[in-house]
Design an enzyme around this catalytic site. Structure first.
Site, PDB file in Angstrom:
ATOM      1  N   ASP A   1      -2.392  -1.337   5.893  1.00  0.00           N
ATOM      2  CA  ASP A   1      -1.531  -0.639   4.946  1.00  0.00           C
ATOM      3  C   ASP A   1      -2.369  -0.044   3.814  1.00  0.00           C
ATOM      4  O   ASP A   1      -3.550  -0.365   3.661  1.00  0.00           O
ATOM      5  CB  ASP A   1      -0.510  -1.630   4.382  1.00  0.00           C
ATOM      6  CG  ASP A   1       0.785  -0.973   3.927  1.00  0.00           C
ATOM      7  OD1 ASP A   1       0.857   0.273   3.932  1.00  0.00           O
ATOM      8  OD2 ASP A   1       1.718  -1.723   3.587  1.00  0.00           O
TER       9      ASP A   1
ATOM     10  N   LYS B   1      -1.608  -3.917  11.609  1.00  0.00           N
ATOM     11  CA  LYS B   1      -1.203  -2.854  10.693  1.00  0.00           C
ATOM     12  C   LYS B   1      -2.112  -2.910   9.471  1.00  0.00           C
ATOM     13  O   LYS B   1      -2.204  -3.952   8.809  1.00  0.00           O
ATOM     14  CB  LYS B   1       0.256  -3.048  10.275  1.00  0.00           C
ATOM     15  CG  LYS B   1       0.713  -2.137   9.133  1.00  0.00           C
ATOM     16  CD  LYS B   1       2.152  -2.466   8.750  1.00  0.00           C
ATOM     17  CE  LYS B   1       2.591  -1.742   7.486  1.00  0.00           C
ATOM     18  NZ  LYS B   1       4.004  -2.053   7.137  1.00  0.00           N
TER      19      LYS B   1
ATOM     20  N   ASP C   1       4.359  -8.988   8.549  1.00  0.00           N
ATOM     21  CA  ASP C   1       3.915  -8.004   7.561  1.00  0.00           C
ATOM     22  C   ASP C   1       3.336  -8.735   6.337  1.00  0.00           C
ATOM     23  O   ASP C   1       2.803  -9.839   6.449  1.00  0.00           O
ATOM     24  CB  ASP C   1       5.078  -7.068   7.200  1.00  0.00           C
ATOM     25  CG  ASP C   1       4.616  -5.683   6.765  1.00  0.00           C
ATOM     26  OD1 ASP C   1       4.269  -5.534   5.585  1.00  0.00           O
ATOM     27  OD2 ASP C   1       4.610  -4.764   7.597  1.00  0.00           O
ATOM     28  N   ASP C   2       3.441  -8.137   5.166  1.00  0.00           N
ATOM     29  CA  ASP C   2       2.805  -8.614   3.939  1.00  0.00           C
ATOM     30  C   ASP C   2       3.434  -9.911   3.419  1.00  0.00           C
ATOM     31  O   ASP C   2       4.464 -10.358   3.882  1.00  0.00           O
ATOM     32  CB  ASP C   2       2.925  -7.509   2.886  1.00  0.00           C
ATOM     33  CG  ASP C   2       1.866  -7.584   1.800  1.00  0.00           C
ATOM     34  OD1 ASP C   2       1.043  -8.519   1.822  1.00  0.00           O
ATOM     35  OD2 ASP C   2       1.861  -6.697   0.930  1.00  0.00           O
TER      36      ASP C   2
ATOM     37  N   ASP D   1       8.398   4.234   2.908  1.00  0.00           N
ATOM     38  CA  ASP D   1       9.264   3.267   3.584  1.00  0.00           C
ATOM     39  C   ASP D   1      10.645   3.837   3.854  1.00  0.00           C
ATOM     40  O   ASP D   1      11.210   4.589   3.050  1.00  0.00           O
ATOM     41  CB  ASP D   1       9.396   2.006   2.744  1.00  0.00           C
ATOM     42  CG  ASP D   1       8.094   1.229   2.657  1.00  0.00           C
ATOM     43  OD1 ASP D   1       7.144   1.586   3.375  1.00  0.00           O
ATOM     44  OD2 ASP D   1       8.030   0.277   1.861  1.00  0.00           O
TER      45      ASP D   1
ATOM     46  N   ARG E   1       1.964   6.020   9.986  1.00  0.00           N
ATOM     47  CA  ARG E   1       3.208   6.254   9.265  1.00  0.00           C
ATOM     48  C   ARG E   1       3.165   7.620   8.598  1.00  0.00           C
ATOM     49  O   ARG E   1       2.261   7.926   7.827  1.00  0.00           O
ATOM     50  CB  ARG E   1       3.423   5.160   8.235  1.00  0.00           C
ATOM     51  CG  ARG E   1       3.943   3.843   8.819  1.00  0.00           C
ATOM     52  CD  ARG E   1       5.443   3.832   8.879  1.00  0.00           C
ATOM     53  NE  ARG E   1       5.990   4.057   7.561  1.00  0.00           N
ATOM     54  CZ  ARG E   1       6.067   3.128   6.610  1.00  0.00           C
ATOM     55  NH1 ARG E   1       5.671   1.891   6.849  1.00  0.00           N
ATOM     56  NH2 ARG E   1       6.565   3.434   5.432  1.00  0.00           N
TER      57      ARG E   1
ATOM     58  N   TRP F   1       9.088  -6.873   7.612  1.00  0.00           N
ATOM     59  CA  TRP F   1       9.247  -6.369   6.250  1.00  0.00           C
ATOM     60  C   TRP F   1      10.691  -6.083   5.846  1.00  0.00           C
ATOM     61  O   TRP F   1      11.139  -6.512   4.779  1.00  0.00           O
ATOM     62  CB  TRP F   1       8.388  -5.126   6.025  1.00  0.00           C
ATOM     63  CG  TRP F   1       8.521  -4.638   4.608  1.00  0.00           C
ATOM     64  CD1 TRP F   1       9.169  -3.521   4.167  1.00  0.00           C
ATOM     65  CD2 TRP F   1       8.043  -5.303   3.436  1.00  0.00           C
ATOM     66  NE1 TRP F   1       9.126  -3.440   2.795  1.00  0.00           N
ATOM     67  CE2 TRP F   1       8.440  -4.533   2.314  1.00  0.00           C
ATOM     68  CE3 TRP F   1       7.336  -6.487   3.219  1.00  0.00           C
ATOM     69  CZ2 TRP F   1       8.134  -4.887   1.016  1.00  0.00           C
ATOM     70  CZ3 TRP F   1       7.035  -6.854   1.914  1.00  0.00           C
ATOM     71  CH2 TRP F   1       7.425  -6.060   0.838  1.00  0.00           C
TER      72      TRP F   1
END
Length: 570
Positions: free
Chosen positions: A198, A196, A78-79, A250, A246, A43
């Protein structure tokens, strides 16, 4: 603070495997992430533009740089690997997100195979719910007679940062779990080792539970990570279900020159420093099997990441002290020599991988000090100047750290021995600078922690700072509550017994002291210490037999005894 409790039973506690405050809830029992994860995530640097070529290059660099040999083994996608249209995520024949074939022409399995061939592990990404396109076209749920419209709650949507349009699932319907299972099975077939999820918050506990069940039923060990900015009020839930979570938003500043704030800088000092307060709040929940995740480690590409060298060392020091996952967010194909030396410092890696989350013991303006005690009895201490201008002198006493006397000190960044230091430690630090030391108490007297003793009508707690070991004993407010220590003596004769205690009331909390069943002192005074976090020593002489002995401290009044931390014998 003392409180009223029902009469308890005798409790015998064994020696803790790792030293730190006792976790308030069991960790996930999936057997994974016994130590914090280490690796790289796409990311921060790659951001919204991942593709197969970039991912392969980062995996290759993780190995060629020597980072993999030091334990950085995860390569996490990631995304923004998905394909979207005007209605959200494009889906496959069973309603799961479709991978964008223009970005990943070989597919996810081919990428995972490349990562595995390098001796690394592959991570993947998802958010809760089911895509609108799956529901509109009423896709079947793999292996069942159910369809997407049976399981979707189209009145509610989930948080999603990319294509949006994710409906919530009706977990009262068996097809909802079957859908999540089918997705997890697909990931397992591709070779996913880390997932992960999210967009997790207080409203998505059912989704986290469903994914936990789904990952387990695959039969493949898949480390389970939650993101982001999870509420601490559900910390025991996250710990039970996942391997990391988390604690904030971020770490990226989104202040770069590219689209959506991409490009350098990746972060700034304010985003790193904000993790100090977060770490203090979440500290008690970290331990083997489950870790507080403070987001990516922004070290590797020099000052352009948004942090100078002092700040980057403090960044790594703090992530190591608080036992956070070390998941790099930088470009591994452009590592600087300075940053590579930071990342491969085995002393720093060992501080992270000892599995102990540090506590904050000094928080005064720009000055902070954190400490933790390792299983071998050494103390790791980090001193910080968190300011952005001006030097600052940061000090901590050994008593604040958790012991008395002197200690042999080693600087863990340089490895240099600093010799014997008595009573306290002081460092003058530049803005953003840290000092990380190992303090080995010199010739410490035999010490017996109260939490490892036999406890009658009391409990082990860790909600007041300043204790040593894994906690302290809060006895019930009744006469006769006791803590009994089993001690050994090489030879018979007198010893100085020192009891470390806290009494936050304004009244005495006397206790009867017995040695080997014989009263040595009745009604021994344990007066007020000012607060439950203020600890005091009370010393007296006792006579021990050669070999095994028992020392019992019993509450002599209806208010019970003070909080007991430990005893030492000299």
């Amino acid at each position: 603070m003392k409180r009223w409790r029902a009469v308890g039973t005798v409790l015998v506690l064994g020696m803790a495997a790792l030293v730190g405050p006792a976790a308030p809830a069991p960790a996930s029992d999936n057997g994974l992430s016994i130590r914090p994860a280490m690796g790289w995530s796409s990311w921060s640097f790659v951001r919204r533009w991942p593709d197969e070529t970039k991912m392969r290059a980062q995996a290759d660099a993780l190995v060629s740089s020597g980072l993999a040999a030091k334990g950085y083994v995860y390569v996490n996608l990631d995304d923004f690997y998905q394909k979207c249209d005007a209605n959200g995520f494009v889906v496959d024949s069973f309603g799961r997100w479709a991978v964008d074939a223009t970005k990943f022409p070989g597919g996810i399995k081919a990428l995972a195979d490349h990562v595995h061939a390098k001796g690394l592990k592959f991570g993947f990404y998802v958010t809760p719910g089911i895509a609108k396109n799956a529901v509109t076209s009423n896709k079947p749920i793999e292996g069942t007679s159910y369809h997407a419209q049976d399981i979707a709650d189209t009145t509610q949507t989930h948080k999603n940062y990319n294509c949006k349009n994710m409906y919530r699932l009706k977990y009262s319907h068996p097809g909802a779990q079957a859908f999540i299972n089918s997705w997890a099975n697909q990931m397992a077939s591709w070779g996913v080792d880390y997932l992960k999820i999210d967009g997790v918050d207080a409203t998505t506990v059912a989704d986290v539970e469903a994914w936990d069940r789904a990952l387990r039923q695959t039969g493949r060990p898949i480390t389970f990570a939650l993101s982001n900015n999870l509420p601490v009020a559900q910390a025991t839930t996250w710990r039970r279900l996942a391997n990391s979570w988390r604690t904030q938003g971020d770490v990226e500043c989104y202040c770069g020159p590219g689209p959506n704030g991409s490009g350098y800088p990746l972060t700034d000092w304010a985003h790193v420093v904000s993790r100090f307060t977060s770490a203090a709040s979440w500290q008690q929940y970290a331990g083997p099997g489950g870790w507080n995740d403070y987001d990516s480690l922004q070290i590797g590409n020099g000052d352009q990441v948004g942090l100078n060298a002092d700040q980057r060392r403090s960044h790594m020091t703090h992530w190591a002290m608080i036992a956070g996952p070390l998941l790099l967010g930088t470009d591994l194909t452009a590592l600087t020599a300075t940053d590579l030396a930071m990342l491969t410092n085995e002393r720093l890696i060992a501080v992270d991988q000892d599995g102990v989350a540090a506590q904050r013991v000094v928080n005064s303006g720009v000055n902070q000090v954190w400490r933790k005690r390792e299983p071998n009895g050494d103390y790791i201490v980090a001193l910080y100047n968190t300011g952005t201008s001006g030097t600052s002198t940061v000090s901590v006493t050994w008593s604040q750290v958790g012991f008395t006397g002197s200690a042999e000190v080693t600087d863990l960044w340089s490895g240099a021995a600093e010799g014997t230091v008595a009573a306290s430690y002081t460092a003058t630090l530049r803005p953003g600078e840290t000092r990380l030391i190992r303090a080995r108490p010199a010739a410490a007297a035999p010490r017996y922690e109260a939490e490892d003793a036999t406890i009658f009508q009391g409990a082990v707690e860790s909600n007041h700072a300043g204790f040593t070991g894994t906690g302290f004993v809060n006895s019930d407010n009744v006469a006769g509550s006791y803590v009994e220590f089993a001690v050994n003596a090489a030879r018979s004769g007198p010893r100085t017994l020192t009891v470390r205690y806290a009494n936050g009331t304004t009244a005495d909390r006397p206790m009867d002291l017995t040695v080997n069943g014989v009263v040595a002192q009745a009604g021994r005074s344990f007066g007020p210490t000012g607060s439950w976090a203020s600890w005091a020593d009370s010393a007296l002489t006792v006579t021990l037999n050669a070999g095994a002995n028992t020392i019992r401290l019993t509450g002599a009044t209806a208010y019970g005894g003070p909080n007991l931390d430990r005893i030492t014998l000299t």
